[in-house]
Design an enzyme around this catalytic site. Structure first.
Site, mmCIF file in Angstrom:
data_model
loop_
_atom_site.group_PDB
_atom_site.id
_atom_site.type_symbol
_atom_site.label_atom_id
_atom_site.label_comp_id
_atom_site.label_asym_id
_atom_site.label_seq_id
_atom_site.Cartn_x
_atom_site.Cartn_y
_atom_site.Cartn_z
ATOM 1 C CB VAL A 32 -8.738 1.741 -4.779
ATOM 2 C CG1 VAL A 32 -8.652 1.454 -6.333
ATOM 3 C CG2 VAL A 32 -8.201 3.411 -4.950
ATOM 4 C CG HIS A 81 -8.626 -3.037 -2.634
ATOM 5 N ND1 HIS A 81 -9.766 -1.732 -3.094
ATOM 6 C CD2 HIS A 81 -8.726 -2.258 -1.100
ATOM 7 C CE1 HIS A 81 -9.600 -0.896 -2.690
ATOM 8 N NE2 HIS A 81 -9.281 -1.353 -1.579
ATOM 9 C CG ASN A 120 -12.264 -1.076 3.664
ATOM 10 O OD1 ASN A 120 -12.382 -1.210 4.912
ATOM 11 N ND2 ASN A 120 -10.720 0.550 3.755
ATOM 12 C CG ASP A 145 -2.423 1.071 0.935
ATOM 13 O OD1 ASP A 145 -3.557 0.553 1.144
ATOM 14 O OD2 ASP A 145 -1.784 2.014 1.596
ATOM 15 C CB ILE A 146 0.551 4.626 -2.204
ATOM 16 C CG1 ILE A 146 1.884 4.887 -2.286
ATOM 17 C CG2 ILE A 146 -0.682 4.935 -2.474
ATOM 18 C CD1 ILE A 146 1.206 5.047 -4.328
ATOM 19 C CG HIS A 156 -6.881 -3.039 2.722
ATOM 20 N ND1 HIS A 156 -5.999 -1.224 2.852
ATOM 21 C CD2 HIS A 156 -8.523 -2.233 2.684
ATOM 22 C CE1 HIS A 156 -7.195 -0.787 2.478
ATOM 23 N NE2 HIS A 156 -8.487 -1.332 1.988
HETATM 24 P P1 AMP Z 1 -9.750 1.344 0.461
HETATM 25 O O1 AMP Z 1 -10.131 3.109 1.310
HETATM 26 O O2 AMP Z 1 -10.141 0.561 1.367
HETATM 27 O O3 AMP Z 1 -10.776 1.872 -1.349
HETATM 28 O O4 AMP Z 1 -8.084 1.207 0.082
HETATM 29 C C1 AMP Z 1 -7.287 1.869 -1.506
HETATM 30 C C2 AMP Z 1 -6.127 1.747 -0.770
HETATM 31 O O5 AMP Z 1 -5.608 2.161 -1.673
HETATM 32 C C3 AMP Z 1 -5.522 2.818 0.556
HETATM 33 O O6 AMP Z 1 -5.539 1.975 1.317
HETATM 34 C C4 AMP Z 1 -4.508 3.625 -0.700
HETATM 35 O O7 AMP Z 1 -3.561 4.182 0.293
HETATM 36 C C5 AMP Z 1 -4.034 2.643 -1.556
HETATM 37 N N1 AMP Z 1 -3.431 3.202 -3.130
HETATM 38 C C6 AMP Z 1 -3.970 3.957 -3.615
HETATM 39 N N2 AMP Z 1 -3.490 4.387 -5.010
HETATM 40 C C7 AMP Z 1 -2.024 3.234 -4.746
HETATM 41 C C8 AMP Z 1 -0.932 2.803 -5.431
HETATM 42 N N3 AMP Z 1 -1.079 3.838 -6.327
HETATM 43 N N4 AMP Z 1 -0.269 1.921 -5.253
HETATM 44 C C9 AMP Z 1 -0.037 1.567 -3.951
HETATM 45 N N5 AMP Z 1 -1.512 1.660 -2.717
HETATM 46 C C10 AMP Z 1 -2.731 2.966 -3.748
#
Ligand code: AMP
Length: 120
Positions: A96, A100, A87, A30-31, A102
């Site tokens: 997003v 996914h 989520n 995760d970024i 986590h």
């Molecule tokens: P959610 O809020 O459950 O949809 O999680 C989306 C996750 O994607 C968050 O924890 C972000 O930090 C992660 N995220 C967004 N962009 C990127 C990226 N380019 N590379 C890795 N993780 C990302």
């Protein structure tokens, strides 16, 4: 189904710290990590939210958990334990819209995530 940045990661159109890949799934760090270990396991198939998981996706969604457990073992935190979270939509905190899982590890996690007293 509209493209998200996770589709772009799958297609290598934007970079990510990929830690695992197979025919069905991809895992990358995760970024914006929320724990010492925080990575995401995603299906290569685009499914926007948990609400969009179809009967035909049963095995695919199970596969995400198997990948999480496999990585937990290989990375050495399966016995200490970890948290998996998927989520969904606004109240779930989804940002997003490509499902996914986590995987958070490396320290004891707090619980519950929602701390105000519930008025049922
Ligand atoms: P959610 O809020 O459950 O949809 O999680 C989306 C996750 O994607 C968050 O924890 C972000 O930090 C992660 N995220 C967004 N962009 C990127 C990226 N380019 N590379 C890795 N993780 C990302």
């Amino acid at each position: 189904m509209s493209e998200t940045l996770f589709t772009k990661i799958i297609n290598r159109e934007i970079p990510a710290d990929i830690i695992y890949e197979d025919d069905l799934s991809l895992a990358f760090n995760d970024i914006n990590p929320q724990a010492p270990v925080h990575f995401l396991v995603i299906p290569k198939k685009t499914i926007a939210t948990v609400n969009d998981i179809a009967e035909a996706d049963r095995e695919l969604v199970g596969h995400l958990y198997l990948v999480a457990a496999k990585l937990a073992k290989s990375m050495g935190f399966s016995e200490d334990g970890f948290r998996t979270v998927m989520n969904c939509n606004e109240h779930g905190g989804q940002t997003v819209f490509h499902i996914h899982l986590h995987v958070l590890a490396g320290k004891p996690m707090g619980w519950p995530p929602y701390s105000e007293k519930l008025k049922v």
